[in-house]
Enzyme design. Structure first.
Site, short mmCIF file in Angstrom:
data_model
loop_
_atom_site.label_atom_id
_atom_site.label_comp_id
_atom_site.label_asym_id
_atom_site.label_seq_id
_atom_site.Cartn_x
_atom_site.Cartn_y
_atom_site.Cartn_z
N CYS A 1 -13.30 10.50 23.52
CA CYS A 1 -14.36 11.46 23.22
C CYS A 1 -13.89 12.56 22.28
O CYS A 1 -12.79 13.07 22.40
CB CYS A 1 -14.94 12.11 24.47
SG CYS A 1 -15.63 10.96 25.64
N ARG B 1 -11.86 9.04 17.97
CA ARG B 1 -11.58 9.30 19.37
C ARG B 1 -12.56 8.56 20.29
O ARG B 1 -12.33 8.46 21.51
CB ARG B 1 -11.66 10.80 19.66
CG ARG B 1 -10.68 11.63 18.89
CD ARG B 1 -10.81 13.07 19.26
NE ARG B 1 -10.42 13.29 20.64
CZ ARG B 1 -9.19 13.57 21.04
NH1 ARG B 1 -8.23 13.67 20.17
NH2 ARG B 1 -8.93 13.74 22.31
N TRP C 1 -16.69 7.96 24.14
CA TRP C 1 -16.04 6.72 24.56
C TRP C 1 -16.41 6.58 26.02
O TRP C 1 -15.93 7.35 26.86
CB TRP C 1 -14.52 6.82 24.37
CG TRP C 1 -13.80 5.54 24.66
CD1 TRP C 1 -13.62 4.48 23.82
CD2 TRP C 1 -13.13 5.19 25.88
NE1 TRP C 1 -12.91 3.49 24.46
CE2 TRP C 1 -12.60 3.90 25.71
CE3 TRP C 1 -12.96 5.83 27.10
CZ2 TRP C 1 -11.88 3.24 26.72
CZ3 TRP C 1 -12.25 5.18 28.10
CH2 TRP C 1 -11.71 3.90 27.90
N ASN D 1 -15.35 15.99 27.62
CA ASN D 1 -14.35 14.94 27.44
C ASN D 1 -13.53 14.91 28.72
O ASN D 1 -13.05 15.95 29.15
CB ASN D 1 -13.45 15.28 26.23
CG ASN D 1 -12.31 14.30 26.07
OD1 ASN D 1 -12.33 13.20 26.62
ND2 ASN D 1 -11.30 14.70 25.32
N GLY D 2 -13.38 13.74 29.33
CA GLY D 2 -12.60 13.64 30.56
C GLY D 2 -13.37 12.89 31.62
O GLY D 2 -14.36 12.21 31.32
N GLU E 1 5.31 -5.52 19.94
CA GLU E 1 4.52 -4.62 19.10
C GLU E 1 3.59 -5.42 18.17
O GLU E 1 2.41 -5.08 18.00
CB GLU E 1 5.46 -3.69 18.32
CG GLU E 1 4.78 -2.77 17.33
CD GLU E 1 3.63 -1.95 17.91
OE1 GLU E 1 3.51 -1.84 19.13
OE2 GLU E 1 2.83 -1.46 17.10
N LYS F 1 -0.62 -5.18 18.25
CA LYS F 1 -1.29 -4.75 17.02
C LYS F 1 -2.34 -5.79 16.62
O LYS F 1 -3.46 -5.44 16.29
CB LYS F 1 -0.24 -4.58 15.93
CG LYS F 1 -0.61 -3.65 14.84
CD LYS F 1 -0.07 -2.25 15.03
CE LYS F 1 -0.42 -1.65 16.36
NZ LYS F 1 0.30 -0.49 16.71
N GLU G 1 -5.33 -5.90 19.22
CA GLU G 1 -6.28 -4.79 19.28
C GLU G 1 -7.24 -4.74 18.09
O GLU G 1 -8.37 -4.33 18.26
CB GLU G 1 -5.58 -3.44 19.50
CG GLU G 1 -4.81 -2.87 18.35
CD GLU G 1 -4.23 -1.47 18.68
OE1 GLU G 1 -3.15 -1.19 18.20
OE2 GLU G 1 -4.86 -0.69 19.40
N HIS H 1 10.42 -22.07 29.62
CA HIS H 1 10.29 -21.94 31.08
C HIS H 1 8.84 -21.88 31.52
O HIS H 1 8.52 -21.34 32.58
CB HIS H 1 11.07 -20.70 31.56
CG HIS H 1 12.54 -20.83 31.29
ND1 HIS H 1 13.36 -21.66 32.03
CD2 HIS H 1 13.32 -20.30 30.32
CE1 HIS H 1 14.59 -21.60 31.53
NE2 HIS H 1 14.60 -20.79 30.49
N LYS I 1 -8.62 6.30 20.34
CA LYS I 1 -7.29 6.68 19.86
C LYS I 1 -6.44 7.35 20.93
O LYS I 1 -5.28 7.05 21.11
CB LYS I 1 -7.46 7.61 18.66
CG LYS I 1 -6.15 8.03 18.00
CD LYS I 1 -5.51 6.87 17.31
CE LYS I 1 -4.20 7.24 16.66
NZ LYS I 1 -3.42 6.03 16.33
C1 AGP Z 1 -1.49 1.47 19.48
O1 AGP Z 1 -1.83 0.71 18.40
C2 AGP Z 1 -2.46 1.64 20.51
N1 AGP Z 1 -3.69 2.10 20.02
C3 AGP Z 1 -2.01 2.26 21.84
O2 AGP Z 1 -1.23 1.30 22.44
C4 AGP Z 1 -1.26 3.61 21.84
O3 AGP Z 1 0.00 3.46 21.27
C5 AGP Z 1 -1.14 4.10 23.30
O4 AGP Z 1 -2.43 4.32 23.81
C6 AGP Z 1 -0.31 5.34 23.45
O5 AGP Z 1 -0.87 6.43 22.79
P1 AGP Z 1 -0.02 7.73 22.50
O6 AGP Z 1 1.07 7.36 21.56
O7 AGP Z 1 -1.00 8.68 21.89
O8 AGP Z 1 0.50 8.21 23.81
#
Ligand code: AGP
Length: 607
Positions: free
Chosen positions: A2, A27, A75, A99-100, A480, A484, A487, A503, A602
């Site tokens: 949010c 956000r 969100w 927000n929250g 990683e 990526k 998502e 395995h 985000k």
């Molecule tokens: C990364 O591409 C993601 N969007 C997500 O995993 C992110 O890294 C994670 O939510 C942690 O966020 P932060 O670094 O703001 O704590």
């Protein structure tokens, strides 16, 4: 999660609010809305979908002649995505954005039913609006004080009272809010990206303090009525950093910004003839005294940076390191004491689980060090020590430049720690620093591979499943690469330690399935080649990524990406760039919204 913006002053509120919401859209992008004060009272316009939908709706509603208002981009947590559930929410005299998560909203709803107030949405926010209204007898500050004793959970609220035009009240607990008073009036938002057009100076709203905003001033008071002067901070980036700057997406821009973000993060910490120096970060060498164990904890991509950090710290400092997912760590009853150093990583500095991990670590007397991108964020403020990544604002939901900046801090930390503990000599340390600096031109060169990667991704975009495999540092990178891709391309993928495939998971490798194979580490190179042969024998389409100096047989791959040659320990930087570009171009070829993938946001400020 949010985005919030509030403005009162001498500008057109519509312009400030909608411009701010566009900047904050990363956000949350399920729905958006604004409430503004005009001669008829408080008016609300809200809609599902993007801020552009709201813009259209605002254009259709004539008027909007106002200098005071609040705006929200959502969100969804409580209640589905609908116009009714969008913010702002009103009850009686009160209109709010939030927000929250209000954890006790159900109990409050039952209590408030007795006063004849019933929600029309499914949101916890509307219950909060009902609560504020039920307590309001003309004194906003008193109302907020009383409401705070009843609200449980995380919140950032901006509140309008219909009989107080031109005044915005705000309070936060856990969720971020920054504010600034500039020549054009008073501004508040979840993030400075929404306010940078108006000021570079701002303050982080202290938790559980009441903010009263008028066109002339912002007054911050404690819950006991004491007026305080918040600490002012300065943004060291400008508006161009928060705009796309000619790139089709923020993600691509942020990928290409990595040479700069690394330069900014690394160079100020290299002093005394090529040795790491944290004196300007106020991190004393005594931080390492008495430490016999390190726990790195974070979420998502930040946690994956921690996986690389573990290898570095264990190799150079010879100290046991574990990496924990913050949401597991916080409820896992971990063994912690004053001999444990807990390192957290976070781009936003607001991730709820990571913040809770720090609080737990401190409760148990562990020392805490955070690696954070956002200045003055909750994680930065609550940690004993902070190493800031100077990556600048990261707008795309997929983290790229923050990840490599986090890696660079972990490398610097490992070199510094090892030097202070006498595990490496000054000469060895300077040599490592030289390798770290060499990463920057190597990344510049790697970025020139983008067209080649774009072409490879045309075929990847057609797949529904794929694998990333690697060993050691390459396994950490595989994790990683996989998140990526998932998502932003919505392709199912798995990251596997290459030796573990047989395995169980090898049964999933069938004709044509792509296997992105990372082989940058000389010490396990021959083992990796054997694993690659195993998947190829089952018909896999192999995309091989190697460190420049390794010999590669043409028979083991379908596509080969040779990285600019770096010492093996530093290959994660260049490999990360390739994996980011793979995710990016695959998403583009699937025609998806790269910067704002479905269901995600985000900054994850809820559990
Ligand atoms: C990364 O591409 C993601 N969007 C997500 O995993 C992110 O890294 C994670 O939510 C942690 O966020 P932060 O670094 O703001 O704590």
């Amino acid at each position: 999660m949010c985005g919030i913006i509030g403005f009162t002053g001498n500008l057109e509120a519509k312009k400030v609010l909608l411009g701010g919401l566009q900047a904050l859209e990363y956000r949350g992008y399920d729905s958006a809305g604004i409430a503004y004060v005009d001669k008829f009272g408080i008016q609300t316009v809200k809609t599902t979908g993007k801020v552009s939908n709201l813009l259209e709706k605002v254009e259709q509603s004539n008027g909007l002649d106002s200098n005071c208002g609040i705006g929200h981009t959502r969100w969804a947590t409580h209640g589905g995505v609908s116009d009714t559930n969008s913010h702002p929410h009103s009850c009686g005299n009160v209109t709010i954005i939030h927000n929250g998560i209000i954890e006790n909203y159900h109990e409050l709803e039952t209590e408030l039913a007795a006063t004849g107030r019933h929600p029309i949405s499914q949101t916890d926010t509307e219950i909060a609006a009902m609560l504020f209204d039920s307590l309001y007898q003309g004194d906003a500050v008193d109302t907020i004080k009383k409401a705070v004793t009843k609200l449980e959970g995380a919140y950032a609220f901006c509140i309008l009272f219909s009989d107080q035009p031109g005044v915005i009240y705000c309070i936060r607990n856990g969720s971020p809010l920054v504010a600034t008073h500039a020549t054009d009036g008073s501004f508040i938002a979840s993030d400075m990206v929404a306010l940078i057009d108006y000021s570079k100076e701002y303050f982080v709203v202290p938790e559980k303090h009441i903010v009263t905003m008028t066109a002339d001033e912002i007054v911050v008071t404690t819950l006991t009525g004491e007026v305080i002067a918040p600490k002012m901070l300065y943004v060291n980036w400008d508006m161009t950093a928060a705009k796309k700057g000619g790139y089709p997406h923020f993600m691509l821009k942020e990928i290409f910004e990595q040479p700069d973000s690394l330069r900014n993060t690394i160079m100020p910490r290299i002093k005394k003839g090529h040795l790491p120096d944290f004196s300007t970060d106020n991190i004393p060498d005594s931080l390492y005294d008495g430490i016999n164990r390190i726990i790195i904890t974070a979420c998502g991509t930040a946690m994956h940076a921690g996986l690389v950090g573990r290898v570095l710290l264990e190799k150079l400092v010879r100290i046991p390191v574990t990496v924990e997912i913050a949401s597991e760590f916080r409820y896992g009853d971990p063994v912690l004491d004053s001999s444990t150093l807990v390192i957290t990583l976070s781009q936003s500095g607001e991730t709820a689980d990571t913040l809770a991990a720090i609080r737990l670590a401190k409760e148990k007397n562990a020392k805490t060090l955070s690696i954070v991108n956002v200045k003055g964020s909750s994680i930065a403020r609550e940690s004993d020590y902070v190493l800031y990544t100077h990556a600048g604002p990261e707008i795309a939901v997929a983290s790229t430049k923050a990840y490599t900046a986090q890696l660079s801090c972990l490398y610097l930390l490992s070199f510094h720690y090892a030097l202070v503990k006498g595990m490496i000599t000054e000469e060895e340390c300077a040599n490592y620093i030289g390798h770290l600096q060499a990463v920057i031109p190597a990344i510049e060169k790697t970025l020139t591979l983008d067209k080649t990667i774009d072409e490879i991704c045309q075929s990847l975009a057609k797949t529904e499943d794929l694998f990333f495999i690697g060993r050691g540092l390459d396994y950490a990178l595989s994790c990683e690469g996989s998140i990526k891709l998932k998502e932003i391309s919505y392709i199912h993928s798995e990251a596997y330690a290459a030796g573990e495939l047989k395995h169980g998971t090898l049964s999933l490798v069938t004709e044509g399935i792509p296997v992105i194979s990372l082989a940058t580490q000389s010490n396990v190179y021959s083992k990796m080649i054997s694993n690659i042969r195993e998947v190829r024998a089952r018909g896999a389409m192999v995309i091989l990524i190697t460190n420049g100096h390794l010999d590669v047989e043409e028979t083991i791959y379908d596509h080969h990406i040779a990285l600019t040659e770096l010492d093996d320990l530093f290959a994660p930087f260049t490999a990360a760039i390739v994996l980011q570009l793979i995710a990016y171009y695959t998403s583009v070829h699937r025609g998806l919204n790269v910067d704002q993938p479905r269901n995600l946001a985000k900054s994850v400020t809820v559990e």
